[in-house]
Write a protein that holds these residues in place. Sequence first.
Motif, mmCIF file in Angstrom:
data_model
loop_
_atom_site.group_PDB
_atom_site.id
_atom_site.type_symbol
_atom_site.label_atom_id
_atom_site.label_comp_id
_atom_site.label_asym_id
_atom_site.label_seq_id
_atom_site.Cartn_x
_atom_site.Cartn_y
_atom_site.Cartn_z
ATOM 1 N N GLY A 197 0.828 -1.194 0.000
ATOM 2 C CA GLY A 197 0.000 0.000 0.000
ATOM 3 C C GLY A 197 0.862 1.243 0.000
ATOM 4 N N ILE A 198 1.826 1.281 0.910
ATOM 5 C CA ILE A 198 2.852 2.326 0.945
ATOM 6 C C ILE A 198 4.195 1.620 1.084
ATOM 7 C CG2 ILE A 198 3.770 4.318 2.167
ATOM 8 C CD1 ILE A 198 1.045 4.917 3.209
ATOM 9 N N GLY A 199 5.141 1.972 0.226
ATOM 10 C CA GLY A 199 6.447 1.332 0.285
ATOM 11 C C GLY A 199 7.550 2.327 0.009
ATOM 12 N N VAL A 200 8.776 1.937 0.358
ATOM 13 C CA VAL A 200 9.936 2.777 0.064
ATOM 14 C C VAL A 200 11.094 1.867 -0.335
ATOM 15 C CG1 VAL A 200 10.679 2.808 2.489
ATOM 16 C CG2 VAL A 200 11.505 4.565 0.932
ATOM 17 N N ARG B 86 21.588 7.097 -1.489
ATOM 18 C CA ARG B 86 21.239 8.151 -0.535
ATOM 19 C C ARG B 86 19.901 8.812 -0.847
ATOM 20 N NH1 ARG B 86 25.388 8.904 2.852
ATOM 21 N NH2 ARG B 86 27.475 8.268 2.187
ATOM 22 N N LYS B 87 19.045 8.084 -1.551
ATOM 23 C CA LYS B 87 17.710 8.592 -1.856
ATOM 24 C C LYS B 87 16.700 7.478 -1.616
ATOM 25 C CE LYS B 87 18.880 9.611 -6.057
ATOM 26 N NZ LYS B 87 18.829 10.052 -7.472
ATOM 27 N N GLY B 88 15.441 7.871 -1.523
ATOM 28 C CA GLY B 88 14.380 6.891 -1.374
ATOM 29 C C GLY B 88 13.234 7.192 -2.312
ATOM 30 N N GLN B 89 12.741 6.154 -2.970
ATOM 31 C CA GLN B 89 11.545 6.297 -3.793
ATOM 32 C C GLN B 89 10.336 5.879 -2.970
ATOM 33 O OE1 GLN B 89 12.315 4.008 -7.442
ATOM 34 N NE2 GLN B 89 12.326 5.950 -8.554
ATOM 35 N N ILE B 90 9.349 6.757 -2.893
ATOM 36 C CA ILE B 90 8.138 6.484 -2.136
ATOM 37 C C ILE B 90 7.068 5.960 -3.097
ATOM 38 C CG2 ILE B 90 6.440 7.406 -0.525
ATOM 39 C CD1 ILE B 90 9.324 7.594 0.472
ATOM 40 N N PHE B 91 6.547 4.771 -2.790
ATOM 41 C CA PHE B 91 5.502 4.155 -3.601
ATOM 42 C C PHE B 91 4.169 4.235 -2.855
ATOM 43 C CE2 PHE B 91 9.346 2.274 -5.143
ATOM 44 C CZ PHE B 91 9.123 1.871 -6.456
ATOM 45 N N VAL B 92 3.111 4.539 -3.570
ATOM 46 C CA VAL B 92 1.758 4.457 -3.033
ATOM 47 C C VAL B 92 0.916 3.686 -4.044
ATOM 48 C CG1 VAL B 92 -0.319 5.709 -2.340
ATOM 49 C CG2 VAL B 92 1.937 6.598 -1.717
ATOM 50 N N ARG B 93 0.436 2.525 -3.611
ATOM 51 C CA ARG B 93 -0.414 1.676 -4.453
ATOM 52 C C ARG B 93 0.220 1.418 -5.817
ATOM 53 N NH1 ARG B 93 -6.095 4.635 -2.768
ATOM 54 N NH2 ARG B 93 -6.431 3.469 -0.840
ATOM 55 N N GLY B 94 1.513 1.079 -5.789
ATOM 56 C CA GLY B 94 2.189 0.661 -7.006
ATOM 57 C C GLY B 94 2.776 1.767 -7.843
ATOM 58 N N ARG B 95 2.653 3.021 -7.411
ATOM 59 C CA ARG B 95 3.122 4.153 -8.214
ATOM 60 C C ARG B 95 4.123 4.980 -7.420
ATOM 61 N NH1 ARG B 95 1.230 9.444 -9.071
ATOM 62 N NH2 ARG B 95 -0.412 9.070 -7.520
ATOM 63 N N VAL B 96 5.229 5.383 -8.071
ATOM 64 C CA VAL B 96 6.205 6.267 -7.429
ATOM 65 C C VAL B 96 5.609 7.660 -7.343
ATOM 66 C CG1 VAL B 96 8.500 7.287 -7.560
ATOM 67 C CG2 VAL B 96 8.155 4.914 -8.282
ATOM 68 N N ASN C 222 17.435 11.424 4.403
ATOM 69 C CA ASN C 222 17.080 12.017 5.691
ATOM 70 C C ASN C 222 15.648 12.557 5.730
ATOM 71 O OD1 ASN C 222 17.535 14.185 3.996
ATOM 72 N ND2 ASN C 222 18.607 15.415 5.520
ATOM 73 N N LYS C 223 14.942 12.462 4.594
ATOM 74 C CA LYS C 223 13.555 12.917 4.536
ATOM 75 C C LYS C 223 12.579 11.747 4.356
ATOM 76 C CE LYS C 223 14.514 17.385 4.598
ATOM 77 N NZ LYS C 223 14.070 18.281 5.688
ATOM 78 N N VAL D 198 11.421 9.213 6.322
ATOM 79 C CA VAL D 198 10.389 8.996 7.344
ATOM 80 C C VAL D 198 9.313 10.069 7.241
ATOM 81 C CG1 VAL D 198 9.907 8.897 9.807
ATOM 82 C CG2 VAL D 198 11.944 7.762 8.901
ATOM 83 N N GLU D 199 9.746 11.304 7.103
ATOM 84 C CA GLU D 199 8.802 12.415 6.974
ATOM 85 C C GLU D 199 7.885 12.214 5.763
ATOM 86 O OE1 GLU D 199 9.135 17.150 5.806
ATOM 87 O OE2 GLU D 199 10.739 16.226 7.001
ATOM 88 N N ALA D 200 8.482 11.790 4.632
ATOM 89 C CA ALA D 200 7.693 11.594 3.420
ATOM 90 C C ALA D 200 6.724 10.426 3.561
ATOM 91 C CB ALA D 200 8.628 11.359 2.232
ATOM 92 N N LEU D 201 7.164 9.362 4.232
ATOM 93 C CA LEU D 201 6.281 8.213 4.447
ATOM 94 C C LEU D 201 5.080 8.590 5.312
ATOM 95 C CD1 LEU D 201 8.733 5.216 5.022
ATOM 96 C CD2 LEU D 201 7.041 5.419 3.207
ATOM 97 N N VAL D 202 5.340 9.338 6.382
ATOM 98 C CA VAL D 202 4.243 9.765 7.256
ATOM 99 C C VAL D 202 3.270 10.651 6.491
ATOM 100 C CG1 VAL D 202 3.670 11.146 9.288
ATOM 101 C CG2 VAL D 202 5.589 9.547 9.375
ATOM 102 N N GLU D 203 3.818 11.559 5.678
ATOM 103 C CA GLU D 203 2.961 12.451 4.888
ATOM 104 C C GLU D 203 2.058 11.653 3.950
ATOM 105 O OE1 GLU D 203 3.408 15.873 1.395
ATOM 106 O OE2 GLU D 203 5.156 15.259 2.582
ATOM 107 N N GLN D 204 2.624 10.655 3.264
ATOM 108 C CA GLN D 204 1.823 9.856 2.339
ATOM 109 C C GLN D 204 0.806 8.990 3.086
ATOM 110 O OE1 GLN D 204 1.713 10.199 -0.870
ATOM 111 N NE2 GLN D 204 3.383 11.708 -0.891
ATOM 112 N N ALA D 205 1.186 8.485 4.267
ATOM 113 C CA ALA D 205 0.247 7.694 5.059
ATOM 114 C C ALA D 205 -0.951 8.531 5.493
ATOM 115 C CB ALA D 205 0.962 7.105 6.271
#
Length: 285
Positions: A232-235, A240-250, A257-258, A260-267
């Motif tokens: 549902g939400i993945g990273v 030194r970067k992270g791709q945030i996925f929501v329902r299969g889409r970047v 360093n951002k 956790v903040e980005a994951l919480v925002e998307q959640a």
Amino acid sequence: MNTTGPGPSAEGSAAPVRRRTRLLHVGDVPVGGGAPVSVQTMTTTRTADVDATLRQIAEITAAGCDIVRVAVPTQDDADALPRIAVRSPIPVIADIHFQPRYVFTAIDAGCAGVRVNPGNIKRFDDKVKDIAKAASDAEVPIRIGVNAGSLDPRLLTTYGAATPEALVESALWECSLFEEHGFRDIKIAVKHHDPLTVVAANRLLAERCDYPLRVAVMGCVVNGPGESREAGIGVSNGNRKGQIFVRGRVVATVPENKIVEALVEQALRLADDNPPTDDAEDSRP
């Protein structure tokens, strides 16, 4: 899965009877059968950095680890295996990525086991006969690793997703390729971001084969993006970067360093898009 043996539990009731599997040896460590459950972990160093990898192996050995796995994604990593295998205090398993030739390098280097994920090794099926012979001659077991993030597209088409049945079919199919050549020193591991899917897959495997199973909790640079797409939400992290996925889409690429903040925002956004129903509200205590 090898988890517990027969006998009374702390509460006085009978504990589950342990499933009897084939017995194999990873170096001097017995796996499966009636052997004690072995603990294995993986190094986080670049394998080509021999000194750093050996220091980490020494640390995990002191912590009680029985077997160690090292990643082999490049030729430099493969070239480092002889020095690591001979100096490691515990058996070394080579985790092969992409190139089947690294399997033969690992066996020649003296590694105690080889892990292959057919989903990310090029032309793997064409090399099974040669791999089986090399591993048999050296008495080196093979671990078949099946990952939701790199499952064969044909199975995804058949099952519609990385279901327990799809994971099991993939694992048993690859085992059958080795069995055709008389090789059965195999253990199996299946991975999925959903622990219930992992449990269901292992139960199905336990019903259909007697290979040792095993149970993994880990992250992987190779399969991470595929597994994140399934969540549902993945990273997935790297460089030194992270791709945030929501329902299969970047939906975002952020500095590490951002993350956790980005994951919480998307959640929170996902929660706003899916408010509780009236029934859910009424069922709260």
